[in-house]
Design an enzyme around this catalytic site. Structure first.
Site, short mmCIF file in Angstrom:
data_model
loop_
_atom_site.label_atom_id
_atom_site.label_comp_id
_atom_site.label_asym_id
_atom_site.label_seq_id
_atom_site.Cartn_x
_atom_site.Cartn_y
_atom_site.Cartn_z
CD GLU A 1 -3.10 -1.17 2.06
OE1 GLU A 1 -3.15 -0.24 2.89
OE2 GLU A 1 -3.93 -2.09 2.03
CD GLU B 1 -4.09 -5.82 3.49
OE1 GLU B 1 -5.04 -5.05 3.79
OE2 GLU B 1 -2.92 -5.57 3.78
#
Length: 357
Positions: free
Chosen positions: A181, A286
């Site tokens: 991320e 995720e």
């Protein structure tokens, strides 16, 4: 991006569990055009789309069931709940409080490696911070200074130690979601403060880790879906140091639809086209529910998306509010997930070597 930080106990150099936060507000059409024109993804209609690679198999799958080593038995329990599904992917994270965390606790890495070695089709996916402390709201200027130090080789030894431990323990083919991320604002290991330095540092880490004899690591470039703090394409470090192009994809923002998640700038469609141009598989390290509550439509569409593209692996985030097995808030989505994944046998993890291997 992730909320709900866990503080490590002083006696345990273990691993960290976190959750997701929103990726920001929608872009205006002008902002979208500007951002899309500034890097490798072209605006829709500007050029023919590349052929998107389609999956020839059920993607190997698993779940993030907790970072601590004593969560490992939950993988088997969840597989039983799914009527004997073959959950081939274990997913966990290294803590990022200090460099000792990034080097990896040998006992914990050993237990995860034992789980993997029990079945040759299993794969360990490991979130590896690039800078520490990784979750302390560090200002951009300080991040940029750390990146400058990193590119002088100051932190190389920590990644060398991690690589050596993994090889020694049997984790030589671990998948690294290095600096996951990176296009957001949550982590110190982020890209926006200095994209050029960040890309150089990624390349440096990969080179260091690949120097260890016996390694067969894969490196997963893993942004969060959409335009967050910076277009993730501006952070891409190069085809020779990336094996998989991942994306964390939660059901957000509030009121969002799956069609929007596909078509938004730097969304799911851009991801698979970007990967197809480079001949690389995609991943979803995720994914899960979030801002729109119990939403079985998101679950069905997400599983269908992963099954119909060249997905190297997928791991659902299985705790509240995102998950299904460990969370009783989402009964309709839980039913949909169980119906879709029950008894799934998955497939062997793709084994193509990285460039130069």
């Amino acid at each position: 991006m992730r909320l709900a930080r866990l503080t490590l106990a002083a006696a345990a150099l273990l691993l960290v569990t976190t959750a997701s936060v929103p990726s920001g507000t929608p872009l205006s059409q002008t902002e979208r055009h500007t951002s899309l024109s500034s890097d490798a993804i072209e605006p829709r209609g500007a050029a023919p789309r590349p052929a998107v690679q389609r999956a020839r198999h059920e993607p190997p799958f698993g779940a993030f069931v907790g970072s601590w080593d004593n969560y490992i038995p939950n993988i088997a329990k969840m597989a039983t709940w799914l009527n004997g599904a073959d959950m081939q992917v274990g997913h966990t994270y290294l803590a990022g409080n200090g460099w000792g965390d990034v080097e990896g606790e040998s006992v914990v890495l050993g237990l995860w490696s034992q789980w993997k070695l029990a079945d040759p089709q299993r794969k360990l996916v490991l979130g590896v911070p690039m800078l520490v402390p990784n979750e302390n709201n560090m200002p951009d200027a300080e991040v940029a200074r750390l990146l400058a130090r990193a590119n002088k080789g100051e932190f190389d030894l920590h990644f060398l130690k991690l690589a050596r431990k993994l090889v020694a323990l049997g984790g030589q083919d671990t998948v690294m979601t290095l600096g996951w991320e990176m296009n957001g604002t949550t982590y110190t290991s982020r890209c926006k403060p200095d994209p050029t330095a960040w890309k150089a540092y990624w390349r440096r880490i990969v080179t260091v880790m690949r120097s260890v004899p016996g390694q067969h690591f894969k490196f997963d470039f893993n942004p969060t879906r959409g335009l967050d703090a910076i277009p993730w394409t501006r952070c891409y470090p190069g085809d020779d140091v990336v094996d998989i192009i991942g994306m964390d994809s939660y059901d957000q923002p509030a009121g969002g639809t799956f069609d929007e998640y596909i078509s938004e700038p730097y969304g799911l469609q851009d991801q698979v086209e970007f990967a197809a141009k480079r001949g690389k598989p995609v991943s979803y390290p995720e994914w899960g529910l979030f801002r729109n509550g119990d939403n079985p439509e998101f679950v069905r569409r997400m599983v269908e998306w992963m099954r119909t593209h060249d997905t190297a692996y997928q791991t659902v985030t299985d705790y509240c509010p995102h998950g299904f097995w460990q969370c009783d808030r989402n009964p309709r989505s839980t039913s949909a997930f169980k119906q879709l994944m029950s008894g799934s046998k998955g497939a062997a993890f793709p084994s193509a070597p990285h460039p130069g291997q």
